[in-house]
Design a protein around this motif. Structure first.
Motif, short mmCIF file in Angstrom:
data_model
loop_
_atom_site.label_atom_id
_atom_site.label_comp_id
_atom_site.label_asym_id
_atom_site.label_seq_id
_atom_site.Cartn_x
_atom_site.Cartn_y
_atom_site.Cartn_z
N ASP A 225 0.85 -1.19 0.00
CA ASP A 225 0.00 0.00 0.00
C ASP A 225 0.88 1.24 0.00
OD1 ASP A 225 -1.80 2.09 0.57
OD2 ASP A 225 -3.14 0.72 1.62
N SER A 226 0.98 1.89 -1.13
CA SER A 226 1.86 3.05 -1.26
C SER A 226 1.36 4.23 -0.44
CB SER A 226 1.98 3.46 -2.73
OG SER A 226 0.72 3.78 -3.28
N LEU A 227 0.06 4.41 -0.39
CA LEU A 227 -0.53 5.56 0.29
C LEU A 227 -0.30 5.48 1.80
CD1 LEU A 227 -3.98 6.99 -0.69
CD2 LEU A 227 -3.34 6.81 1.69
N VAL A 228 -0.60 4.33 2.38
CA VAL A 228 -0.44 4.15 3.82
C VAL A 228 1.04 4.21 4.20
CG1 VAL A 228 -0.70 2.50 5.72
CG2 VAL A 228 -2.59 2.87 4.13
N LEU A 271 -0.85 2.29 -10.78
CA LEU A 271 -1.87 2.78 -9.87
C LEU A 271 -1.27 3.16 -8.52
CD1 LEU A 271 -4.81 3.33 -9.12
CD2 LEU A 271 -5.03 0.91 -8.53
N GLN A 272 -0.40 2.32 -7.99
CA GLN A 272 0.24 2.61 -6.71
C GLN A 272 1.09 3.87 -6.79
OE1 GLN A 272 2.34 -1.05 -6.20
NE2 GLN A 272 0.68 -2.05 -5.10
N ILE A 273 1.80 4.04 -7.90
CA ILE A 273 2.63 5.24 -8.07
C ILE A 273 1.76 6.49 -8.07
CG2 ILE A 273 4.01 6.47 -9.81
CD1 ILE A 273 5.35 3.76 -10.42
N HIS A 274 0.62 6.45 -8.75
CA HIS A 274 -0.27 7.60 -8.76
C HIS A 274 -0.80 7.90 -7.37
CE1 HIS A 274 -1.26 7.40 -13.34
NE2 HIS A 274 -0.09 7.94 -13.08
N ARG A 275 -1.17 6.87 -6.62
CA ARG A 275 -1.67 7.10 -5.25
C ARG A 275 -0.58 7.68 -4.36
NH1 ARG A 275 -5.82 2.11 -3.71
NH2 ARG A 275 -7.40 2.66 -5.26
N PHE A 276 0.63 7.21 -4.55
CA PHE A 276 1.77 7.74 -3.79
C PHE A 276 1.92 9.24 -4.02
CE2 PHE A 276 6.32 8.80 -3.69
CZ PHE A 276 6.69 8.36 -2.44
N MET A 277 1.85 9.66 -5.28
CA MET A 277 2.00 11.08 -5.59
C MET A 277 0.77 11.89 -5.18
SD MET A 277 4.31 11.34 -9.06
CE MET A 277 3.45 10.17 -10.10
N ASP A 278 -0.41 11.27 -5.27
CA ASP A 278 -1.61 11.95 -4.78
C ASP A 278 -1.46 12.31 -3.31
OD1 ASP A 278 -3.13 11.94 -7.14
OD2 ASP A 278 -3.94 9.94 -6.74
N ASP A 320 3.44 19.58 -9.62
CA ASP A 320 3.54 20.88 -8.98
C ASP A 320 2.89 22.01 -9.76
OD1 ASP A 320 5.30 20.88 -11.04
OD2 ASP A 320 7.05 21.49 -9.89
N ASP A 321 1.90 21.68 -10.59
CA ASP A 321 1.17 22.76 -11.25
C ASP A 321 -0.25 22.81 -10.69
OD1 ASP A 321 0.15 20.47 -12.30
OD2 ASP A 321 0.12 21.13 -14.37
N GLY A 322 -0.80 24.00 -10.57
CA GLY A 322 -2.15 24.27 -10.13
C GLY A 322 -2.94 23.11 -9.57
N GLN A 323 -3.72 22.46 -10.45
CA GLN A 323 -4.60 21.39 -10.02
C GLN A 323 -3.85 20.12 -9.69
OE1 GLN A 323 -7.70 21.96 -9.44
NE2 GLN A 323 -8.34 19.90 -8.91
N GLY A 324 -2.79 19.82 -10.43
CA GLY A 324 -2.01 18.63 -10.16
C GLY A 324 -2.75 17.36 -10.57
N GLY A 325 -2.13 16.22 -10.30
CA GLY A 325 -2.74 14.94 -10.59
C GLY A 325 -2.51 14.49 -12.02
N VAL A 326 -3.33 13.51 -12.42
CA VAL A 326 -3.21 12.92 -13.74
C VAL A 326 -4.19 13.60 -14.68
CG1 VAL A 326 -3.26 10.78 -15.06
CG2 VAL A 326 -2.64 10.75 -12.64
N GLU A 327 -3.70 13.99 -15.83
CA GLU A 327 -4.57 14.64 -16.81
C GLU A 327 -5.36 13.58 -17.56
OE1 GLU A 327 -4.10 17.57 -20.65
OE2 GLU A 327 -2.65 17.71 -19.02
N VAL A 328 -6.66 13.48 -17.25
CA VAL A 328 -7.51 12.48 -17.87
C VAL A 328 -8.76 13.16 -18.41
CG1 VAL A 328 -6.73 10.49 -16.54
CG2 VAL A 328 -8.46 11.98 -15.59
#
Length: 534
Positions: A225-228, A271-278, A320-328
């Motif tokens: 669990d990357s987030l925890v 998916l884990q990498i995205h949650r980590f960065m979230d 590190d830009d405004g909204q951040g996250g994955v552009e979908v």
């Protein structure tokens, strides 16, 4: 040595946060590590990956992926790195020089790192070697990587003294440098959980370090669990080193683990990498880095992701830009629930007579805040119920107002995520955001589960004397940003014949003969069998 600088920070009306705002001790301003990046181990491996034939192409690849920093290995104990004994012709060393120059030319910040050995190794010689290499490459940032390895461990008698000797010698050597290295920033890289290594000299290393950079590798038999892992590591380091900058190192690799009789293969997933960065972004951390470039990009040793899947997952994330996250791409469905709406609920626990919500306004919208608690259970609660009617992936975001949101540990509980037995907890440093949406990440929700996507928040944050804000929550249906589906073959390519024959539609190119056809009943040793393939 310009000891400890104050790193430039974004000011919000919620106030300053000594940890998440990246403050170091002392005065002055320096450019420091930001955005997303990688550790780099063996430069020669990277320069042989598909599409990379030169240092310039490697730098272009990194820049196109939005990479802002690279941390290159430049020393190993008392030795240069690349190790001279494996680089007699100096080719690897020259490749390192050329790649650092190309990365800088592409606008990417370059730091150096070295592995430091413990018992039976000279700490001062190792430190002098790292400082010497830093001066040679004119680096303004360094990372010391120390762990217990073989016989040269730090978790033995005298380990703290050796660690202080190493860091003291490193500071001393750097303080005498002129030019770019003068006043270098030092990060310390080691285990994610200090509680599991009680004899390791974390404090001795951190005394002379500016940044904690723990290796948050969520390895577990299964997925991990990357987030925890990030949240727990952050809490440990924050408690012990509250004034040190925190930059986590995530996993972008796969390896074999376990004992001889219980081996298993583990790999980080997109998916884990995205949650980590979230989670890192929600905490207001200035940067994330990953181990490592060579493992994230066409590592043929990775049994699950041996193409560019891990690299692409990091490249797709706007840290590190405004909204951040994955552009979908939004899929049309969007739900937004504000305080006071029909699908918003809140309340007080009657056993706490002083529990209270304090109302406030943001334009025409009403919001609330409450005093945080630490020693007692939560005294106020709120629930946002989205009533998902279409299954799929949703970007869940929370609105953080610019006033009365001073909690550094607001814990949002997300219920009913597909594949998760328990609610997912995302910790948000509300103090780092002002009148903006903050993404908690993208999650798969199930329309058949009435609690899917439900978000809960209380005032129990582990802090006293702060305020946690209760405002809007938004669900946006999007395409899955990081599919973890098993990759399937896209056709049959028989390993026979010429290139032209291999492209033909027939199964057997050329004058080949199928000696044992499909469905043939044949004898093998003492048994009879049907041939089930070709």
């Amino acid at each position: 040595m310009y000891r400890g600088t104050t790193v430039a920070q974004t000011t919000t009306t919620n106030g300053a946060d000594p940890l998440a705002a990246n403050r170091l001790s002392g005065t002055g301003v320096k450019s420091v590590i930001e955005g997303k990046g990688y550790f780099m181990w063996r430069v020669e491996k990277i320069l042989t990956r598909p599409g990379i034939r030169s240092p310039q192409e490697a730098a272009e690849k990194a820049a196109a992926a939005g990479v802002e920093h690279i941390i290159v290995k430049i020393a190993d104990g008392e030795d240069n790195y690349p190790l001279p004994q494996t680089d007699s012709d100096g080719v690897k060393e020259q490749a390192t020089v050329d790649l650092i120059a190309a990365l800088r030319a592409a606008g990417i910040t370059v730091w150096g790192w070295a592995f430091a050995y413990g018992q039976d190794a000279d700490p001062q010689k190792q430190a002098r070697k790292l400082a010497e290499r830093a001066k040679y490459f004119e680096l303004t940032g360094l990372v010391v990587n120390a762990e217990d390895i073989g016989e040269r461990r730090w978790s033995v008698a005298g380990g703290s003294t050796r660690a202080r000797d190493y860091m003291g010698a490193l500071r001393h050597e750097l303080s005498g440098a002129q030019g770019a290295t003068h006043g270098a920033i030092i990060g310390f890289s080691s285990y994610r959980y200090m509680r599991y290594h009680p004899t390791f000299p974390f404090s001795a290393f951190m005394e002379d370090s500016d940044i904690a950079m723990p290796q948050i590798y969520w390895v577990a038999k299964g997925e991990g669990d990357s987030l925890v892992s990030l949240r727990r590591s952050y809490e440990e380091y924050k408690q012990l080193f509250p004034k040190k900058m925190f930059v986590p190192t995530g996993a972008a690799f796969g390896e074999m683990y376990g004992s001889e009789n219980d081996r298993y293969y583990w790999s980080a997933s997109p998916l884990q990498i995205h949650r980590f960065m979230d989670q890192a972004r929600a905490l207001g951390l200035p940067a994330v880095t990953f181990w490592s470039w060579e493992h994230a990009f066409f590592d043929l040793g990775n049994q699950r992701y041996n193409g560019s899947e891990l690299w692409d997952a990091i490249a797709a994330y706007h840290y590190d830009d405004g909204q951040g996250g994955v552009e979908v791409e939004p899929q049309g469905a969007e739900i937004e629930i504000h305080v006071g709406d029909e699908r918003y609920r809140d309340g007080l626990y009657p056993q706490f007579p002083y529990a209270a919500f304090i109302p406030m306004q943001h334009g025409a919208r009403q919001l609330k805040y409450a005093r945080t608690v630490s020693a007692t259970p939560s005294s106020v609660w709120a629930i946002w119920l989205p009533d998902i009617v279409e299954s799929g992936h949703y970007d869940i975001a929370v609105w953080v107002p610019g006033q009365h949101a001073t909690s550094r540990s607001a814990q949002y509980h997300i219920h009913g995520v597909v594949g998760e037995k328990e609610p997912i907890i995302v910790e948000v440093n509300q103090m780092r955001f002002s009148d903006q949406w903050v993404s908690l990440g993208i999650y798969e929700l199930d329309a058949n589960n009435p609690t899917s996507g439900q978000v809960n928040l209380t005032n129990h944050t582990g802090e006293e004397g702060r305020r946690v804000a209760f405002a809007a929550v938004r669900w946006r249906k999007v395409q899955s940003p990081a599919p973890d589906a098993v990759r399937l073959a896209d056709g049959f390519d028989p390993p026979v014949g010429s290139d032209a024959e291999r492209r033909e539609a027939e199964l057997w190119p050329g004058e080949w003969h199928d000696a044992n056809t499909f469905g043939n009943y044949y004898r093998l040793r003492d048994s009879f069998n049907y041939h089930t393939g070709a």
